[in-house]
Design a protein around this motif. Sequence first.
Motif, mmCIF file in Angstrom:
data_model
loop_
_atom_site.group_PDB
_atom_site.id
_atom_site.type_symbol
_atom_site.label_atom_id
_atom_site.label_comp_id
_atom_site.label_asym_id
_atom_site.label_seq_id
_atom_site.Cartn_x
_atom_site.Cartn_y
_atom_site.Cartn_z
ATOM 1 N N PHE A 94 1.047 -0.932 -0.095
ATOM 2 C CA PHE A 94 0.180 -0.064 -0.155
ATOM 3 C C PHE A 94 0.605 0.818 -0.335
ATOM 4 O O PHE A 94 0.637 2.272 -0.462
ATOM 5 N N LEU A 95 1.960 0.967 0.348
ATOM 6 C CA LEU A 95 3.266 2.194 0.744
ATOM 7 C C LEU A 95 2.505 3.200 -0.728
ATOM 8 O O LEU A 95 3.271 4.918 -0.389
ATOM 9 N N PRO A 96 3.298 2.470 -1.810
ATOM 10 C CA PRO A 96 3.169 3.265 -2.526
ATOM 11 C C PRO A 96 1.885 5.185 -2.594
ATOM 12 O O PRO A 96 1.913 6.017 -3.610
ATOM 13 N N TYR A 97 1.169 4.975 -2.282
ATOM 14 C CA TYR A 97 -0.207 5.213 -2.519
ATOM 15 C C TYR A 97 -0.287 6.858 -2.010
ATOM 16 O O TYR A 97 -0.742 7.288 -1.594
ATOM 17 N N VAL A 98 0.061 6.611 -0.200
ATOM 18 C CA VAL A 98 -0.078 7.186 0.265
ATOM 19 C C VAL A 98 1.957 8.626 -0.177
ATOM 20 O O VAL A 98 2.012 9.931 0.155
ATOM 21 N N ILE A 99 2.273 8.485 -1.299
ATOM 22 C CA ILE A 99 3.437 9.510 -1.776
ATOM 23 C C ILE A 99 2.967 10.046 -2.637
ATOM 24 O O ILE A 99 2.420 9.566 -3.708
ATOM 25 N N SER A 100 2.885 11.306 -2.317
ATOM 26 C CA SER A 100 2.618 12.517 -3.676
ATOM 27 C C SER A 100 2.957 12.113 -4.626
ATOM 28 O O SER A 100 4.576 11.477 -5.039
ATOM 29 N N ILE A 159 3.308 13.682 -7.246
ATOM 30 C CA ILE A 159 4.567 14.662 -8.235
ATOM 31 C C ILE A 159 6.026 14.164 -8.533
ATOM 32 O O ILE A 159 6.970 13.712 -8.745
ATOM 33 N N ILE A 160 6.080 13.517 -6.749
ATOM 34 C CA ILE A 160 7.029 12.887 -6.304
ATOM 35 C C ILE A 160 7.662 11.603 -6.562
ATOM 36 O O ILE A 160 8.666 11.311 -6.920
ATOM 37 N N LEU A 188 10.898 10.958 -9.653
ATOM 38 C CA LEU A 188 11.122 9.463 -10.216
ATOM 39 C C LEU A 188 11.915 8.745 -9.880
ATOM 40 O O LEU A 188 11.931 8.480 -10.919
ATOM 41 N N TRP A 239 1.645 0.325 -10.371
ATOM 42 C CA TRP A 239 2.827 0.130 -8.980
ATOM 43 C C TRP A 239 1.731 1.168 -8.156
ATOM 44 O O TRP A 239 1.501 0.966 -6.900
ATOM 45 N N ASP A 241 -0.815 14.840 -11.645
ATOM 46 C CA ASP A 241 0.333 15.268 -11.283
ATOM 47 C C ASP A 241 1.919 14.137 -11.872
ATOM 48 O O ASP A 241 2.897 14.823 -12.173
ATOM 49 N N ILE A 244 11.696 3.268 -4.072
ATOM 50 C CA ILE A 244 11.968 4.499 -2.419
ATOM 51 C C ILE A 244 12.865 4.395 -1.741
ATOM 52 O O ILE A 244 14.204 5.165 -1.988
ATOM 53 N N THR A 302 -2.631 13.643 4.955
ATOM 54 C CA THR A 302 -1.973 12.993 3.934
ATOM 55 C C THR A 302 -2.038 13.641 2.229
ATOM 56 O O THR A 302 -1.506 14.631 1.416
ATOM 57 N N ASN A 311 0.107 15.709 0.410
ATOM 58 C CA ASN A 311 0.750 15.454 -1.460
ATOM 59 C C ASN A 311 0.371 16.452 -2.260
ATOM 60 O O ASN A 311 0.395 15.820 -3.482
ATOM 61 N N PHE A 355 -0.639 18.893 -5.283
ATOM 62 C CA PHE A 355 0.104 19.848 -6.158
ATOM 63 C C PHE A 355 -0.203 20.568 -6.610
ATOM 64 O O PHE A 355 0.293 21.781 -6.965
ATOM 65 N N VAL A 367 9.350 20.991 -5.271
ATOM 66 C CA VAL A 367 9.780 19.312 -6.123
ATOM 67 C C VAL A 367 9.087 20.100 -7.331
ATOM 68 O O VAL A 367 10.370 19.565 -8.217
ATOM 69 N N LEU A 387 13.812 15.392 -3.819
ATOM 70 C CA LEU A 387 12.356 14.021 -3.629
ATOM 71 C C LEU A 387 12.613 13.402 -1.895
ATOM 72 O O LEU A 387 11.476 13.226 -1.692
ATOM 73 N N ILE A 432 6.322 12.020 4.880
ATOM 74 C CA ILE A 432 5.376 11.256 4.882
ATOM 75 C C ILE A 432 5.375 9.315 5.105
ATOM 76 O O ILE A 432 4.925 8.999 5.637
ATOM 77 N N TYR A 446 3.523 7.476 7.564
ATOM 78 C CA TYR A 446 3.294 6.106 7.660
ATOM 79 C C TYR A 446 3.445 4.905 7.873
ATOM 80 O O TYR A 446 2.258 4.800 8.914
#
Lengths: 300, 279
Positions: A117-123, A125-126, A130, A171, A235, B29, B207, B211, B213, B232, B250, B257, B261
């Motif tokens: 689930f982790l990728p879901y909470v990341i912005s 745009i980041i 990336l 992803w 984004d 990541i 959250t 996030n 933008f 960013v 980044l 976050i 999490y």
Amino acid sequence: MTIKGEKRLSYMVLALPAVIIYLAVVAFPTIFSVLLSLTNYNGGPIFGNSDIQFVGFKSYIWMFTEPTGNFYTSLLNNMYIVGVSVFGQIPLGFAMAYILSRKLIKTGTRFFQSMIFLPYVISPIIIGVLFKAFIMGPHSVYMEIVRTFNPDAVFTLNTRPMIPVLLVILWMFTGFYMIIFLANMQRIDPAIIEAARIDGAKEGRILYHIILPAMTGVIITCAILAISGSLRTFDLIYAMTSGGPAGQTRVLSLYMYQSAFQGSANYPLANAISTVMVLISVILIVVTRRVGRIFGGKEE
Amino acid sequence: MDNRSVSIVTKVFIYLVMSVFAVLSIYPIFWLLLQSFKTNQVYLTTNKLSFPAEWFFGNYEFVWVRGGFSTFFSNSVIYAVITVVLVVLLSNMAGFAFAKIRYKITPLLHGLFVVGILLTIQSILIPLFLMVNAVGLYNTRLGVLIPYIGLGLPMGVYLCTDFMKGIHDELLEAARIDGAGFLKIFARIVFPMCAPVSVTLAIITFTATWNEFILMNLMTAGDKYKAIPAAVGRFAGTLGSDYGKLFTSLSISLIPILIFYLIFRNQITKGVAAGSVKG
């Protein structure tokens, strides 16, 4: 003060702040956007501007018929995103939720759930920036891997630029659908499954005859979420490709944004695109309510 | 639950598949965090998948001080905290009015909020931009905050109303008989009882705000009022050729976050499931 007066005053004090902000920020702009799309407004002051004229559906006709077909390219990309959800994220998410909820493996379910689930909470745009570095361009990890097999490989532009974008979307959001399925599978009464097992049902039959039917409403809801999610996609693509090369990775929201705020502004076009998006949203809302009514009991 | 119906081979296979997915999910990541400790020169000349041979911290110093990320970070905190507090408070207030006071107009108002859940902000971006300009809030904190609060309310009002419907009326009636007004009942009894839904809502709102933008990017000019994601976006343009610093910017954006999490992952997944299933 009378009791009735106190009741009314309390209602207003409690409800009005939220209602006013909501009307100003969401409801009014929605109507405003539709009205604007029927005018020739193209920048400058909006209130008291006598040059603004009502032009009917002119912008829409132009949007649908202009020779580059940008609208259709963007709409098609939105549909690809829905496709990735329906044929990729939803089945994958379902399968993983099934594995985790049936405890087919004993240890580590929490760990797997959290990681996926982790990728879901990341912005987004980041994530976009990336992955631009990770899989696109001459200095990417992708090229590094290609070079280990073929040291002479040279970076070339992707001829199908939507593929990396769609992979990243896959992803990012598979974990989201997994969580939704997981939450709903955990609501299935364990006694039903236990009874089936005592009657000698194998795992496959439990899946097919108990879990899948109970998930029908959720699957439809997920498909609706996929469509609304694809409309929200902005984004990630903005950061990864900016819609390029040559608009090939644009989605409706990005097409709208670039029409209004980049280069020479074309507000009538941008507003027409917005209205199409609002329309799709409204249709989705109606469908959702229908689905909610038909399958409501199972989703509670 | 016993596992007699699942053979060892199947189990190993399932573990394998799930591990592959878990690794795929976090590897990019992890990779990013590693590369942020390389100088640009080192990144370009060594294997892109390698660990940094020497841990270089200069990127962090550069991005945080010269890159202005200390400002963006505090802006992010300001936007997120104010939005969360107000969305939670206003949603609870409206939720109480809708669930427990009730007037004829309640279904209409409540329905309006529910419709807003599926609406996409991109489709109202232009009118919002024009309105923010018209009232003179362009490039101010308020010009960002008011839309943020408005956009957080549909989900908030929906969740709070739903939760408060589950509170027994007898409890409120007892307080009414003792002479308490609705406002007092809300502040003293109901709002504290709603702590679980408030926590869920706070986490979802945090959250989303942290996030966000597109709105931020549009409503602010220059660096003064920008938060991390908008920064960013700009940074990636100017620093695109210096990979070390790009990855560091980044990473700095990611670390808060990620920590959030790690602490709240169970509540986050619960909140996401609660918020999205019904729509």
